[in-house]
Design a protein around this motif. Structure first.
Motif, short mmCIF file in Angstrom:
data_model
loop_
_atom_site.label_atom_id
_atom_site.label_comp_id
_atom_site.label_asym_id
_atom_site.label_seq_id
_atom_site.Cartn_x
_atom_site.Cartn_y
_atom_site.Cartn_z
N UNK A 85 40.88 16.79 45.32
CA UNK A 85 40.55 17.43 46.60
C UNK A 85 41.34 18.72 46.79
N UNK A 86 42.62 18.72 46.41
CA UNK A 86 43.42 19.95 46.47
C UNK A 86 42.79 21.04 45.61
N UNK A 87 42.39 20.68 44.39
CA UNK A 87 41.79 21.67 43.49
C UNK A 87 40.46 22.20 44.03
N UNK A 88 39.65 21.32 44.65
CA UNK A 88 38.40 21.78 45.25
C UNK A 88 38.68 22.76 46.38
N UNK A 89 39.72 22.52 47.17
CA UNK A 89 40.10 23.45 48.24
C UNK A 89 40.55 24.79 47.68
N UNK A 90 41.34 24.75 46.61
CA UNK A 90 41.78 25.99 45.97
C UNK A 90 40.59 26.77 45.41
N UNK A 91 39.63 26.06 44.83
CA UNK A 91 38.45 26.70 44.29
C UNK A 91 37.62 27.34 45.41
N UNK A 92 37.46 26.64 46.54
CA UNK A 92 36.72 27.22 47.67
C UNK A 92 37.39 28.50 48.15
N UNK A 93 38.73 28.48 48.25
CA UNK A 93 39.46 29.68 48.69
C UNK A 93 39.28 30.82 47.69
N UNK A 94 39.34 30.51 46.40
CA UNK A 94 39.16 31.54 45.38
C UNK A 94 37.74 32.11 45.42
N UNK A 95 36.75 31.25 45.60
CA UNK A 95 35.36 31.72 45.68
C UNK A 95 35.15 32.58 46.92
N UNK A 96 35.77 32.20 48.05
CA UNK A 96 35.67 33.01 49.27
C UNK A 96 36.26 34.40 49.03
N UNK A 97 37.43 34.44 48.39
CA UNK A 97 38.07 35.71 48.10
C UNK A 97 37.22 36.55 47.16
N UNK A 98 36.75 35.93 46.09
CA UNK A 98 35.96 36.65 45.09
C UNK A 98 34.65 37.15 45.69
N UNK A 99 34.08 36.42 46.62
CA UNK A 99 32.81 36.82 47.22
C UNK A 99 32.95 37.85 48.33
N UNK A 100 34.15 38.02 48.89
CA UNK A 100 34.34 38.95 50.01
C UNK A 100 33.93 40.37 49.70
N UNK A 101 34.30 40.96 48.57
CA UNK A 101 33.90 42.35 48.31
C UNK A 101 32.38 42.53 48.20
N UNK A 102 31.68 41.51 47.75
CA UNK A 102 30.24 41.63 47.57
C UNK A 102 29.52 41.89 48.89
#
Length: 120
Positions: A85-102
């Motif tokens: 669950x911790x890793x899934x949360x970290x992945x969601x945060x990373x995906x949010x960050x990576x998607x922000x510039x788009x």
């Protein structure tokens, strides 16, 4: 899988491995990303080795020892679930960050080819 002592080989020259020897590296690869160390792997293999196969009789040491093994196994599952669950949360945060510039790109003025190359 049939296996023998260290160094035993099949007639074709392949090293014979026990079931535990085959499971160990697989378990290491699966447990390591969840933060488990090699000692955790050893302990878990020990617990799994002491539990009867599905439908088998309880170990000779009795019901209390069996319950202790099940409790230990349950603790590993709980740790793995929590870390997953911790890793899934970290992945969601990373995906949010990576998607922000788009989301901002269409609003930016067109840049020259030279400036786009400089950013890369």
């Amino acid at each position: 899988m049939r296996g023998g002592g260290p160094g035993e080989r099949s007639p074709g020259g392949f090293r014979l491995r026990t079931g535990a020897e085959v499971r160990r590296p697989v378990l290491v690869r699966r447990m390591r990303p969840l933060g488990f160390c090699l000692e955790d792997v050893r302990r878990l293999l020990n617990v799994l080795g002491q539990l009867p196969d599905t439908g088998g009789p309880l170990p000779a040491t009795g019901e209390q020892a069996h319950e202790e093994l099940v409790t230990t196994l349950r603790k590993y599952w709980e740790r793995a679930d929590a870390r997953g669950e911790d890793l899934r949360g970290e992945l969601r945060a990373a995906e949010d960050f990576a998607g922000a510039p788009h989301g901002r790109l269409p609003r930016l003025p067109a840049a020259s080819a030279a400036s786009r190359k400089a950013v890369r």
